[in-house]
Design a protein around this motif. Structure first.
Motif, PDB file in Angstrom:
ATOM      1  N   SER A  38      58.192 -18.347  -9.779  1.00  0.00           N
ATOM      2  CA  SER A  38      57.368 -19.503  -9.403  1.00  0.00           C
ATOM      3  C   SER A  38      58.175 -20.794  -9.498  1.00  0.00           C
ATOM      4  O   SER A  38      58.066 -21.672  -8.635  1.00  0.00           O
ATOM      5  CB  SER A  38      56.142 -19.612 -10.308  1.00  0.00           C
ATOM      6  OG  SER A  38      55.268 -18.532 -10.087  1.00  0.00           O
ATOM      7  N   ASP A  42      53.074 -18.059  -3.336  1.00  0.00           N
ATOM      8  CA  ASP A  42      53.289 -17.638  -4.732  1.00  0.00           C
ATOM      9  C   ASP A  42      52.186 -16.667  -5.148  1.00  0.00           C
ATOM     10  O   ASP A  42      51.089 -17.085  -5.507  1.00  0.00           O
ATOM     11  CB  ASP A  42      53.327 -18.846  -5.663  1.00  0.00           C
ATOM     12  CG  ASP A  42      53.873 -18.469  -7.046  1.00  0.00           C
ATOM     13  OD1 ASP A  42      54.170 -17.275  -7.275  1.00  0.00           O
ATOM     14  OD2 ASP A  42      53.996 -19.369  -7.894  1.00  0.00           O
ATOM     15  N   GLU A  43      52.481 -15.407  -5.105  1.00  0.00           N
ATOM     16  CA  GLU A  43      51.542 -14.343  -5.469  1.00  0.00           C
ATOM     17  C   GLU A  43      50.157 -14.555  -4.828  1.00  0.00           C
ATOM     18  O   GLU A  43      49.143 -14.618  -5.541  1.00  0.00           O
ATOM     19  CB  GLU A  43      51.424 -14.237  -6.998  1.00  0.00           C
ATOM     20  CG  GLU A  43      52.753 -13.899  -7.646  1.00  0.00           C
ATOM     21  CD  GLU A  43      52.597 -13.323  -9.049  1.00  0.00           C
ATOM     22  OE1 GLU A  43      51.527 -12.745  -9.348  1.00  0.00           O
ATOM     23  OE2 GLU A  43      53.536 -13.435  -9.835  1.00  0.00           O
TER      24      GLU A  43
HETATM   25 MG    MG Z   1      54.867 -16.832 -11.141  1.00  0.00          MG
END
Ligand code: MG
Ligand code: ADP
Length: 243
Positions: A44, A164-165
Motif C-alpha cells: 500500500s 489497493d486490494e
Molecule cells: Mg495494504
C-alpha cells in the motif's frame, strides 16, 4: 511500449521504520502490473507513493516524464491523471451515485454539469450499473459500491488506475463482478497497478507480477514465471500459503 511511470530507488520511512527500501521499476503504457506479497511488506505504501498520497523519503518517481517528486512541479496534472480505488470504496455517503461520479470532473476539470453527467452515464453502463444513477451508496451492495468507485475514478479520464486490494472488503459472491470490470478495463488498454490477493485474477490479467517482501521487490516476472516457477525462497513460501 513507452514508460508511463518510472520509479527510481524509492525509499519511504515512517519515523524509524523503513518501509520501502529501494524500489525501482518501470510501468509501461498499457501494462497491467499486479503487486502481491505478505501483509506489511509495503504494497500500500508503494501504491500511495506513486500518486504522492505518501511523500517518498528519497528516490524519484517520473510520471509521463515529469519528476513528480521534485517539489518544483505542481501536482494537479498528476493527481488528475492517476485514478485510485481503495479497499473501502470511500464514496461520499451524502451524495447519490451520479453526484459521486460527476463531482471531481465538475470541480477540478471545470466541465459542465450536462457534459459530466453524459460521461457518468456512459461509465455506469460500462460498470453494469446504469440503473443506479440516483441511488445512494448506503442502498448498494459492496460490489456495486466498488464498481461505482471505479466509475468515479474513470470519470477523470486517468492515464493509469491504481487499485489497493479492491476486492478485499467484499463478500465472496461479489468479488467476481468487480474483477470483471477490472478485466474489461485491462482489455481496453488501461494502464493498471493492482495490489491484490486474487491470484487467479493476477494469473489471467497481469502482464507482470511484482512480489514484494520486506520493502523491496523480491522477485518479478510474468505470471507464469512467478506462479509456476518462482525462484526466490520467499516467493515460494508466500505462494505455498496463498495458492
Ligand atoms: Mg495494504
Ligand atoms: P501492506 O500494504 O503490504 O500490508 P503497508 O504499506 O500498509 O503494507 O505497511 C507497511 C508498513 O508500514 C507497516 O509496518 C505499517 O505499519 C507501516 N505504515 C504504513 N502506513 C503508515 C503510516 N501512515 N504511519 C506509520 N506507519 C505506517
Amino acid at each position: 511500449m513507452s514508460v508511463l511511470i518510472d520509479v527510481k530507488n524509492l525509499h519511504k520511512s515512517f519515523k524509524n521504520n523503513e518501509v520501502l527500501k529501494g524500489i525501482s521499476t518501470e510501468i509501461k503504457k498499457g501494462e497491467v502490473v499486479v503487486v502481491i506479497g505478505p501483509s506489511g511488506s509495503g504494497k500500500s505504501t508503494f501504491l500511495r507513493c506513486l500518486n504522492l498520497l505518501e511523500t517518498p523519503t528519497s528516490g524519484q518517481i517520473f510520471f509521463e516524464e515529469q519528476n513528480i517528486t521534485d517539489a518544483q512541479n505542481d501536482l494537479y496534472h498528476m493527481r488528475e491523471k492517476m485514478g485510485m480505488v481503495f479497499q473501502n470504496f470511500n464514496l461520499f455517503p451524502n451524495m447519490n451515485v451520479l453526484a459521486n461520479i460527476t463531482l471531481a470532473p465538475r470541480k477540478v476539470k471545470n466541465i459542465s454539469n450536462s457534459e459530466a453527467e453524459k460521461i457518468a452515464e456512459k461509465l455506469l453502463v460500462q460498470v453494469g450499473l446504469a440503473d443506479k444513477a440516483t441511488a445512494y451508496p448506503q442502498s448498494l451492495s459492496g460490489g456495486q459500491k466498488q464498481r461505482i468507485a471505479i466509475a468515479r475514478a474513470l470519470a477523470m479520464q486517468p492515464d493509469v488506475m491504481l487499485f489497493d486490494e479492491p476486492t478485499s472488503a467484499l463478500d465472496p459472491e461479489m468479488v467476481g463482478e468487480v474483477l470483471q470490470v477490472m478485466q474489461d478495463l485491462a482489455k481496453d488498454g488501461m494502464t493498471m497497478v493492482i495490489v491484490t490477493h486474487e491470484m487467479g485474477f493476477a494469473k489471467e490479467v497481469a502482464d507482470r507480477v511484482l512480489f514484494m517482501d520486506e520493502g523491496i521487490i523480491m522477485e518479478e516476472g510474468t505470471p507464469t514465471a512467478i506462479f509456476d516457477q518462482p525462484k526466490h525462497p520467499r516467493t515460494i513460501s508466500f505462494l505455498s500459503k496463498v495458492l
